[in-house]
Design a protein around this motif. Structure first.
Motif, mmCIF file in Angstrom:
data_model
loop_
_atom_site.group_PDB
_atom_site.id
_atom_site.type_symbol
_atom_site.label_atom_id
_atom_site.label_comp_id
_atom_site.label_asym_id
_atom_site.label_seq_id
_atom_site.Cartn_x
_atom_site.Cartn_y
_atom_site.Cartn_z
ATOM 1 N N ILE A 82 29.547 41.458 -22.958
ATOM 2 C CA ILE A 82 29.621 40.265 -23.813
ATOM 3 C C ILE A 82 30.804 39.406 -23.393
ATOM 4 O O ILE A 82 30.696 38.183 -23.294
ATOM 5 C CB ILE A 82 29.713 40.661 -25.300
ATOM 6 C CG1 ILE A 82 28.384 41.273 -25.746
ATOM 7 C CG2 ILE A 82 30.090 39.475 -26.166
ATOM 8 C CD1 ILE A 82 28.417 41.911 -27.122
ATOM 9 N N GLY A 85 30.142 37.403 -20.170
ATOM 10 C CA GLY A 85 29.232 36.265 -20.237
ATOM 11 C C GLY A 85 27.765 36.660 -20.298
ATOM 12 O O GLY A 85 27.395 37.828 -20.234
ATOM 13 N N GLU A 86 26.944 35.631 -20.418
ATOM 14 C CA GLU A 86 25.510 35.824 -20.632
ATOM 15 C C GLU A 86 24.821 36.535 -19.467
ATOM 16 O O GLU A 86 23.919 37.350 -19.673
ATOM 17 C CB GLU A 86 24.850 34.469 -20.878
ATOM 18 C CG GLU A 86 23.433 34.566 -21.372
ATOM 19 C CD GLU A 86 22.865 33.223 -21.750
ATOM 20 O OE1 GLU A 86 21.657 33.037 -21.512
ATOM 21 O OE2 GLU A 86 23.595 32.373 -22.268
ATOM 22 N N ASP A 87 25.244 36.239 -18.238
ATOM 23 C CA ASP A 87 24.613 36.892 -17.082
ATOM 24 C C ASP A 87 24.860 38.404 -17.088
ATOM 25 O O ASP A 87 23.977 39.189 -16.748
ATOM 26 C CB ASP A 87 25.116 36.297 -15.766
ATOM 27 C CG ASP A 87 24.581 34.889 -15.540
ATOM 28 O OD1 ASP A 87 23.537 34.554 -16.137
ATOM 29 O OD2 ASP A 87 25.206 34.148 -14.761
ATOM 30 N N VAL A 89 25.329 40.253 -19.739
ATOM 31 C CA VAL A 89 24.510 40.818 -20.814
ATOM 32 C C VAL A 89 23.068 40.963 -20.348
ATOM 33 O O VAL A 89 22.418 41.990 -20.584
ATOM 34 C CB VAL A 89 24.597 39.945 -22.090
ATOM 35 C CG1 VAL A 89 23.596 40.412 -23.139
ATOM 36 C CG2 VAL A 89 26.003 39.955 -22.657
ATOM 37 N N LYS A 90 22.552 39.954 -19.641
ATOM 38 C CA LYS A 90 21.181 40.029 -19.111
ATOM 39 C C LYS A 90 21.043 41.172 -18.113
ATOM 40 O O LYS A 90 20.050 41.893 -18.127
ATOM 41 C CB LYS A 90 20.794 38.713 -18.451
ATOM 42 C CG LYS A 90 20.493 37.604 -19.424
ATOM 43 C CD LYS A 90 20.091 36.338 -18.702
ATOM 44 C CE LYS A 90 19.853 35.218 -19.680
ATOM 45 N NZ LYS A 90 19.495 33.956 -19.035
ATOM 46 N N ASP A 91 22.038 41.334 -17.245
ATOM 47 C CA ASP A 91 22.010 42.436 -16.275
ATOM 48 C C ASP A 91 22.019 43.794 -16.973
ATOM 49 O O ASP A 91 21.292 44.704 -16.584
ATOM 50 C CB ASP A 91 23.199 42.349 -15.319
ATOM 51 C CG ASP A 91 23.062 41.213 -14.317
ATOM 52 O OD1 ASP A 91 21.939 40.689 -14.159
ATOM 53 O OD2 ASP A 91 24.083 40.867 -13.708
ATOM 54 N N ARG A 93 20.972 44.449 -20.032
ATOM 55 C CA ARG A 93 19.662 44.623 -20.680
ATOM 56 C C ARG A 93 18.606 45.050 -19.667
ATOM 57 O O ARG A 93 17.815 45.954 -19.926
ATOM 58 C CB ARG A 93 19.220 43.329 -21.349
ATOM 59 C CG ARG A 93 19.909 43.031 -22.631
ATOM 60 C CD ARG A 93 19.357 41.769 -23.229
ATOM 61 N NE ARG A 93 20.070 41.404 -24.421
ATOM 62 C CZ ARG A 93 20.060 40.201 -24.950
ATOM 63 N NH1 ARG A 93 19.370 39.233 -24.383
ATOM 64 N NH2 ARG A 93 20.726 39.953 -26.051
#
Length: 160
Positions: A82, A85-87, A89-91, A93
């Motif tokens: 978190i 950054g967003e990238d 978090v996407k990785d 997930r």
């Protein structure tokens, strides 16, 4: 990815249902004591009731084993993602989704093949075995914290 996870979960559920339902009601249906459609209804109701009444203990044990075997991200890993950054978090997930897909598919295949070969099989053991298998390749067994959680659970698993 959502469809792969859905497939893996449904496959595991189907494998569980074919194995456990046959163990519980196979003789009664085969002898004609109970009709197949009644058995399906009874099993559907009792599986849901059983999950609500006794599922939390099993989920807690599997969760502990999953976290120590790096199947699920620890709270610190989530917080770090978190913060990154967003990238990140996407990785995280995506990585977690792939692990879940692999574990559920392997556990489902184990139950399916053992049922097909007419061997007794425990669905709980197949899931636990898949998690332990993942951990044997990916967990850091040089870490004393990982060893203290995993070794007693692996010993209990092997003893049964």
């Amino acid at each position: 990815m959502v469809y792969l996870l859905l497939f893996a979960g449904l496959f595991m559920g189907w494998s569980l249902g074919t194995n456990d339902a046959a163990n519980a009601f196979g003789t009664a249906v085969a002898t004609g004591v109970v009709k197949y459609k009644h058995v399906v209804t009874i099993i559907a109701i009792l599986v849901i009731v059983g999950a609500f009444l006794g599922g939390d203990n099993n989920i807690t044990k599997v969760s502990e084993l999953s976290e120590s075997n790096k199947v699920v991200a620890s709270e610190q890993e989530v917080m770090d993602a978190i913060a990154a950054g967003e990238d990140a978090v996407k990785d995280l997930r995506l990585h977690s989704a792939w692990k879940a897909f692999i574990i559920f598919t392997c556990a489902g295949l184990t139950v399916f093949l053992m049922s097909y070969l007419k061997f007794p099989v425990s669905a709980n053991h197949s899931i636990t075995g898949a998690i332990i298998g993942w951990g044997l390749f990916h967990a850091d067994y040089t870490d004393p914290a990982v060893l203290s959680v995993n070794l007693p659970q692996i010993g209990k698993f092997a003893s049964t």
